[in-house]
Design an enzyme around this catalytic site. Structure first.
Site, PDB file in Angstrom:
ATOM      1  N   THR A 199       0.817  -1.216   0.000  1.00  0.00           N
ATOM      2  CA  THR A 199       0.000   0.000   0.000  1.00  0.00           C
ATOM      3  C   THR A 199       0.855   1.272   0.000  1.00  0.00           C
ATOM      4  OG1 THR A 199      -0.135  -0.067   2.418  1.00  0.00           O
ATOM      5  CG2 THR A 199      -1.949  -1.089   1.186  1.00  0.00           C
ATOM      6  N   GLY A 200       2.173   1.108  -0.199  1.00  0.00           N
ATOM      7  CA  GLY A 200       3.067   2.261  -0.192  1.00  0.00           C
ATOM      8  C   GLY A 200       4.118   2.180   0.898  1.00  0.00           C
ATOM      9  N   THR A 215       7.184   0.709   1.132  1.00  0.00           N
ATOM     10  CA  THR A 215       8.581   0.965   0.767  1.00  0.00           C
ATOM     11  C   THR A 215       8.834   2.461   0.614  1.00  0.00           C
ATOM     12  OG1 THR A 215       8.567  -1.151  -0.432  1.00  0.00           O
ATOM     13  CG2 THR A 215      10.429   0.312  -0.835  1.00  0.00           C
ATOM     14  N   TRP A 216       7.905   3.146  -0.038  1.00  0.00           N
ATOM     15  CA  TRP A 216       7.999   4.595  -0.226  1.00  0.00           C
ATOM     16  C   TRP A 216       8.001   5.314   1.125  1.00  0.00           C
ATOM     17  CZ3 TRP A 216       3.416   8.057  -2.122  1.00  0.00           C
ATOM     18  CH2 TRP A 216       3.892   9.341  -2.447  1.00  0.00           C
ATOM     19  N   HIS A 261       3.183  -4.516   9.727  1.00  0.00           N
ATOM     20  CA  HIS A 261       1.894  -4.745   9.054  1.00  0.00           C
ATOM     21  C   HIS A 261       0.870  -5.290  10.056  1.00  0.00           C
ATOM     22  CE1 HIS A 261       3.677  -3.964   5.205  1.00  0.00           C
ATOM     23  NE2 HIS A 261       4.332  -5.100   5.103  1.00  0.00           N
ATOM     24  N   ARG A 278      -4.437   2.356   0.612  1.00  0.00           N
ATOM     25  CA  ARG A 278      -4.504   2.485  -0.843  1.00  0.00           C
ATOM     26  C   ARG A 278      -5.791   1.844  -1.352  1.00  0.00           C
ATOM     27  NH1 ARG A 278       0.170  -0.442  -4.561  1.00  0.00           N
ATOM     28  NH2 ARG A 278      -0.119   0.768  -6.492  1.00  0.00           N
ATOM     29  N   SER A 316      -1.245  -5.379  -6.770  1.00  0.00           N
ATOM     30  CA  SER A 316       0.146  -5.260  -6.348  1.00  0.00           C
ATOM     31  C   SER A 316       0.565  -6.476  -5.535  1.00  0.00           C
ATOM     32  CB  SER A 316       0.331  -3.975  -5.535  1.00  0.00           C
ATOM     33  OG  SER A 316       1.687  -3.781  -5.214  1.00  0.00           O
ATOM     34  N   TYR A 330      -2.382   6.708  -0.197  1.00  0.00           N
ATOM     35  CA  TYR A 330      -1.348   6.591  -1.223  1.00  0.00           C
ATOM     36  C   TYR A 330      -1.656   7.449  -2.442  1.00  0.00           C
ATOM     37  CZ  TYR A 330       1.700   4.342  -4.696  1.00  0.00           C
ATOM     38  OH  TYR A 330       2.630   4.104  -5.682  1.00  0.00           O
ATOM     39  N   ARG A 345       7.465  -2.298  -8.871  1.00  0.00           N
ATOM     40  CA  ARG A 345       6.842  -2.782 -10.101  1.00  0.00           C
ATOM     41  C   ARG A 345       6.417  -1.591 -10.960  1.00  0.00           C
ATOM     42  NH1 ARG A 345       1.724  -4.624 -12.176  1.00  0.00           N
ATOM     43  NH2 ARG A 345       0.724  -3.589 -10.430  1.00  0.00           N
TER      44      ARG A 345
END
Length: 344
Positions: A88-89, A91-92, A149, A171, A179, A237, A307
């Site tokens: 859902t974001g 890593t960012w 998580h 997200r 994803s 997100y 990805r």
């Protein structure tokens, strides 16, 4: 469902890594015996069943890690948790929190994010903490960034009692599902192939997925945010992707690392946004091909975390009927909560 809980114990601080490693191995059989009594269902892979605990579904290693974190992870008041459902974001958001908190330590060319994957700098309390306590970041007493998580209701008591702050990102469930489904195909697993798109989607809609049901995961962090907006920052997100700058400033302020007027004039906020952008991170050598994280063994290559990062890619996979099904479930689940209005 009533959850079985572990016996309360006296716990060490989270920088006593040798003790922790021994603790997890010592307690793993106990966790496994407990887990064997929980309901099991067919999972997304033939040899990887889903296990019910606390009203959510898990796979075996993640649940063992969750039980260990509940028992032994000791959050401190100045720790900061990046909370999310997978894909859902995360890593960012890990890259952003690390870049924000450490911007005074590195210049444009020396930031570790340029050489290593963001997951190496913000450890998971249910994955790194139990299984890989030897990693550098967990041995660094100065590190205050952690991630999880784990659903809000199942977080370690110490997280709630410490008063530490959290950020949560969610997200559109259609993009989250795609994803996740494509991501799991990249896992080095000996537990059999992932179910086809239609079967996986049906299971996702019914909440049968690790850390799921997804919408319950989102909703309970939303409720926690409403009760304690000073402790939890709630982000979407798609909204951040459309215009990241104000949200990065808001995140920094919330973390206690607000940008100064001088930094804003020098374009430091833009530099953080650009460094942590999907495009920048995806094209770094560290995140290409089969390169793996440097600090521990992993079942995914670094490139698996990058990805497309696009909004609306679900339309290339899901039929209108499938989209309508998940949208209907979301509207029903979130109605009268104020969540959807907040994210417009």
């Amino acid at each position: 469902m009533e959850s079985k809980t572990l016996t309360e114990t006296t716990v060490p601080s989270h920088d006593e890594t040798e003790t922790e490693s021994a603790e997890f191995e010592k307690n793993q059989e106990r966790y496994q015996a407990l887990i064997s009594t929980f309901p099991h269902e067919k999972g997304w892979r033939p040899k990887e069943p889903l296990i019910e605990y606390g009203g959510y579904w898990w796979i075996q290693p993640l649940l063992e890690g969750c039980l260990h974190a509940q028992e032994f992870f000791q959050a401190r008041p100045n720790d900061f948790l990046v909370c999310s459902y997978p894909k859902t974001g995360t890593t960012w958001l890990k890259a952003l929190t690390f870049a924000i908190a450490n911007r005074s330590r590195f210049d444009d060319s020396s930031n570790p994010l340029l050489k290593r994957n963001p997951h190496e700098f913000v450890p998971y309390i249910e994955i790194d903490f139990p299984f890989f306590p030897e990693v550098d970041v967990l041995n660094d007493k100065g590190n205050t960034l952690f991630s999880t998580h784990i659903p809000f209701e199942l977080l370690p008591d110490s997280v709630v009692k410490s008063g530490c702050k959290m950020v949560y990102i969610w997200r559109d469930p259609k993009d989250s599902f795609i994803s996740m489904w494509t991501f799991l195909h990249k896992e080095r697993s000996e537990l059999g192939p992932i179910s086809n798109l239609e079967e996986s989607f049906d299971m996702f809609c019914r909440g049968l997925i690790a850390y799921g049901p997804y919408l319950d995961h989102v909703l309970n962090y939303w409720k926690a945010y409403q009760e304690s907006p000073d402790r939890i920052l709630f982000l979407k997100y798609e909204t951040m992707r459309a215009d990241p700058l104000p949200y990065v400033k808001k995140l920094a302020e919330f973390m206690g690392y607000g940008f100064t007027e001088e930094e804003e004039k020098k374009g430091i906020v833009e530099k953080v946004v650009n460094l942590c952008s999907f495009e920048t991170l995806k094209n770094l050598e560290a995140n290409k091909g089969e390169k793996e994280r440097e600090d521990r063994a992993a079942v995914f290559a670094n490139s698996a975390y990058f990805r497309k990062g696009k909004v609306g890619d679900w339309s290339n996979y899901l039929t209108p009927e499938m989209a309508a099904r998940i949208d209907g479930i979301m509207e029903e689940k979130f109605k009268a909560t104020g969540l959807l209005e907040h994210c417009k």
